[in-house]
Design a protein around this motif. Structure first.
Motif, mmCIF file in Angstrom:
data_model
loop_
_atom_site.group_PDB
_atom_site.id
_atom_site.type_symbol
_atom_site.label_atom_id
_atom_site.label_comp_id
_atom_site.label_asym_id
_atom_site.label_seq_id
_atom_site.Cartn_x
_atom_site.Cartn_y
_atom_site.Cartn_z
ATOM 1 N N ASN A 44 0.952 -1.169 0.003
ATOM 2 C CA ASN A 44 0.059 0.082 0.000
ATOM 3 C C ASN A 44 0.967 1.375 0.050
ATOM 4 O O ASN A 44 0.618 2.159 -0.469
ATOM 5 C CB ASN A 44 -0.990 -0.150 1.216
ATOM 6 N N LYS A 123 -4.372 -1.140 6.381
ATOM 7 C CA LYS A 123 -5.535 -0.284 6.205
ATOM 8 C C LYS A 123 -5.236 1.074 5.863
ATOM 9 O O LYS A 123 -5.926 2.036 5.604
ATOM 10 C CB LYS A 123 -6.631 -0.435 6.940
ATOM 11 N N THR A 128 -6.315 3.021 0.100
ATOM 12 C CA THR A 128 -7.298 2.000 0.833
ATOM 13 C C THR A 128 -8.516 3.183 1.185
ATOM 14 O O THR A 128 -9.671 2.754 1.173
ATOM 15 C CB THR A 128 -6.915 1.413 2.098
#
Lengths: 273, 175
Positions: A44, A123, A128
């Motif tokens: 991410n 997260k 995200t």
């Protein structure tokens, strides 16, 4: 030389799209099913930086294209625009370097610096955050409406220019029609932005499950690079009202038209196939 | 890659109109290629109608001055052909769920706007044919003409928005 560099920047900008999208596909290949040594949080972090890279490439590519487009009329480059392009390019290069470094950390633990703190929350990050916002219909609908207007602008522009080159709209000079191409750029920017948001909403479905997504991305790349020909060909530029375009230009025009029609066909069939 | 493959993620069922094609006089019942084919034609037709209306309108509003007003008429036949495709493909799509559409406020609004848009665009075509030479000499349209062109463009933009809302709002308020 200057023109060559600008062309290169435009092509880099266009190639940013398939690069980002194949990166997303790679992410799903590595995390579905999850692998123990691959961290979603590190991916991410790389993905967030890649998003900024895409923005940087889009800005650099778009300003370069506008300068190429304006050069046709003015016969010279504006110093300010060139400086702007250079600034965007340098900033983008910086972002890209960091993106590359973060990407390397995903599967090369040996390059991690001792002082570096690796992200651990899978997260966290903008990717995200956009994902969860866009999976809400209230967010999805307006961006899809933007996407529809964008593709109408792109295809309408492409169609009008191709009509002229193929000889069905000879009452205008090519130079006059060439000016319309800026509308196509507006459409492309609208659709890259809205399209990326929508893809992030459900990227697994788009890049892995939908068979029409890969051909759509390929056709966008082909169509966008082929359109450059319209701003580069001297013979086309000198085409007066009533004159017939050279046969090579007609072939390019056909490729451009088919590529962009294909983009719409693949895009429309995305939720179905 | 079956044509009617649904994910477990819900979105696809909301995105497409669903695959239960009940009754159709055009013989697309049960044949799953009919719906996507009509949908694809409808998408290409949208691009042509809206895209070319945008170009013509922006020219009449004063942009892209290098394009002569007198040459704009050449683009209208493309719009007529595209509109015909839209009516045929749109009717085909409508036959899949006739009752669902006629009770959908967004769809009724869209259809009314299409009728208004076609009338305005026909009038625009006739006016351009008659007045283009005079505009060319004057260098611009009258202020009333500019307002008319803007109104026509706005109607067609609303058609696109209402069309999108037909696809999404229906399933939303039907639950």
């Amino acid at each position: 030389m200057m023109r060559g560099s600008l062309i290169l920047f435009v092509i880099c900008g266009i190639l940013g799209i398939p690069t980002y999208v194949t990166g997303t596909a790679t992410m799903w290949a590595l995390t579905q099913p999850p692998m123990p040594e691959i961290s979603k949080a590190t991916i991410n972090a790389h993905r967030d930086m890649a998003l900024w890279t895409l923005f940087g490439l889009a800005f650099t590519g778009a300003t370069s294209w506008v300068e190429l487009w304006r050069y046709r009329d003015r016969r010279r480059f504006s110093k300010l625009s060139l400086a702007l392009v250079l600034l965007f390019a340098v900033v983008t290069l910086g972002i890209m370097t960091e993106t590359g470094h973060r990407g390397g950390q995903i599967n090369h633990p040996e390059i991690r610096l001792a002082t570096e703190i690796l992200p651990s929350d899978p997260k966290a990050g903008i990717s995200t955050a956009i994902e969860s916002l866009m999976s809400n219909m209230i967010w999805f609908i307006p961006w899809q409406i933007v996407h529809f207007f964008g593709y109408c602008l792109i295809f309408g522009t492409v169609f009008a220019v191709v009509l002229r080159v193929l000889g069905f709209w000879k009452s205008v000079s090519f130079a006059a029609v060439h000016r319309l191409l800026i509308l196509g750029l507006v459409g492309v920017l609208m659709n890259v932005f809205s399209g990326m948001l929508m893809m992030l909403a459900d990227s697994y479905r788009y890049v892995v499950s939908d068979v029409m997504f890969a051909p759509k991305m390929a056709l966008i790349t082909i169509g966008a690079i082929a359109v450059l020909y319209f701003s580069l060909s001297e013979r086309l530029w000198n085409l007066k009202a009533g004159e017939d375009a050279p046969i090579a230009a007609k072939w390019v025009a056909t490729v451009v038209l088919l590529a962009w029609a294909g983009v719409i066909v693949c895009g429309r069939l995305l939720p179905i196939c | 890659m079956g044509l009617a493959r649904f994910d477990n993620r819900g979105r696809i069922e909301k995105c497409s109109h669903g695959w239960k094609i009940h009754s159709s006089p055009l013989g697309i019942r049960g044949e799953l290629w009919g719906w996507p084919l009509a949908l694809t034609i409808h998408a290409l037709g949208t691009a042509l109608v809206i895209g070319l209306i945008f170009i013509i309108s922006l020219r009449l509003l004063g942009l892209f001055a290098a394009i002569p007003y007198t040459s704009l008429n050449r683009l209208f036949p493309v719009i007529w052909v595209a509109l015909l495709l839209q009516l045929l493909s749109g009717f085909t799509l409508w036959t899949a769920k006739p009752t669902r559409y006629v009770t959908d406020a967004a769809f009724v609004l869209k259809l009314s706007l299409v009728v208004v848009g076609i009338i305005l665009t026909l009038y625009l075509y006739r006016t351009i044919k008659r007045e283009a030479a005079a505009w060319e000499a004057a260098g611009s349209l009258s202020s009333l003409g500019v307002k008319f062109v803007a109104a026509n463009l706005l109607v067609w933009c609303s058609v696109v928005v209402a069309g999108r809302l037909t696809a999404y709002l229906g399933p939303l308020y039907a639950g």
